[in-house]
Enzyme design. Sequence first.
Site, PDB file in Angstrom:
ATOM      1  N   GLY A 109    -111.532   2.936 -67.985  1.00  0.00           N
ATOM      2  CA  GLY A 109    -111.629   2.509 -69.366  1.00  0.00           C
ATOM      3  C   GLY A 109    -110.794   1.247 -69.563  1.00  0.00           C
ATOM      4  N   CYS A 110    -111.257   0.344 -70.409  1.00  0.00           N
ATOM      5  CA  CYS A 110    -110.539  -0.922 -70.585  1.00  0.00           C
ATOM      6  C   CYS A 110    -109.157  -0.698 -71.184  1.00  0.00           C
ATOM      7  CB  CYS A 110    -111.358  -1.890 -71.441  1.00  0.00           C
ATOM      8  SG  CYS A 110    -111.932  -1.212 -73.018  1.00  0.00           S
ATOM      9  N   ASN A 111    -109.061   0.206 -72.154  1.00  0.00           N
ATOM     10  CA  ASN A 111    -107.757   0.506 -72.746  1.00  0.00           C
ATOM     11  C   ASN A 111    -106.860   1.219 -71.740  1.00  0.00           C
ATOM     12  OD1 ASN A 111    -108.745  -0.463 -75.251  1.00  0.00           O
ATOM     13  ND2 ASN A 111    -109.671   1.525 -75.662  1.00  0.00           N
TER      14      ASN A 111
END
Length: 342
Positions: free
Chosen positions: A148-150
């Site tokens: 996930g980017c976060n």
Amino acid sequence: MPHNIAILGASGYTGAELVRLIATHPTFRIKALSGDRKAGQPMSSVYPHLRHMDLPDLVRIEDIDFAGIDLAFCALPHATSQAVIAKLPSDLKVVDLSADFRLRDAKAYAAWYGKPHSAPSLQKESVYGLTEFYRDQIKSARLVAGTGCNAATGQFALRPLIEAGVIDFDDIIMDLKAASSGAGRSLKEHLLSSEMSENVKAYSVGGTHRHLGEFDQEFSAIAGHDIRVQLTPHLIPATRGIVMTCYLKGDPEIAFQTLSKAYVNEPFIQVLPMGEMPQMKDVRASNFCHIGVAGDRIAGRVTVIATLDNLTKGSSGQAIQNANLMLGEDETTGLMAAPVYP
């Protein structure tokens, strides 16, 4: 040696970002693009900024001939990838950009995503795609699960500190600022310009953000016992980018030295001079992550801030970094372009 590439889900933001990045890759050749709702259309009609490229038209996945395809990027929605990848040729290398294979435990997946995993054997086979920490496993993997980017942003800020044991594991507070493209391209009322403009909105407050499953999995594995972080995400009026601010208990100078040492040989992770803070614009449309460290007027407290572009280092750029390793290329190939500024 050229490598033939297919991109499944090319009509979404991460699919288009893959195409943009591969445009300057010396050995990747795009042989197939899928986009079921846009099937039959040229890519240039969906994304005019790619008009200069000689690209195949978008087709349905079932119409792709995977013979001769070396690797497929799967940029499909969550809960869709697992069924599609299960039907792909068993010898085809795959980098999945969805959330479907990020969590190793089937029970954890069901808890965070609200349904059982439909391909548990593939879930066990997949390698977590945080390249800087799973490099050796990725090289020999058939299926890599993009982070996930976060989750990637927070892990770049904290993994070395947790591994070295230089912060208080029971008091980790993370404040996330995320741009709207992280929510995808489909129409959503809260992402309309009139809703986003001049507005900052907290969401998934109270420990409900799904990327917390990745933090739980990864941080706990490093520490050897459960670690639970507190995360509050905010949607900001920007198109692309993430800033993760981490409030920690520890010695600022030790934290700075630990991060600097951990990333000294990493081409895409840059620890800024002590006290210098990163900003989203400095990494825009690039595969770089910038990290800053600062002390506080309260002794024993440290702030670590990390920023990256959610579509590039947070997703499609990291996916290409993984694909490079899987196909025997230098992992930086096609990814060293400078950020876009201003």
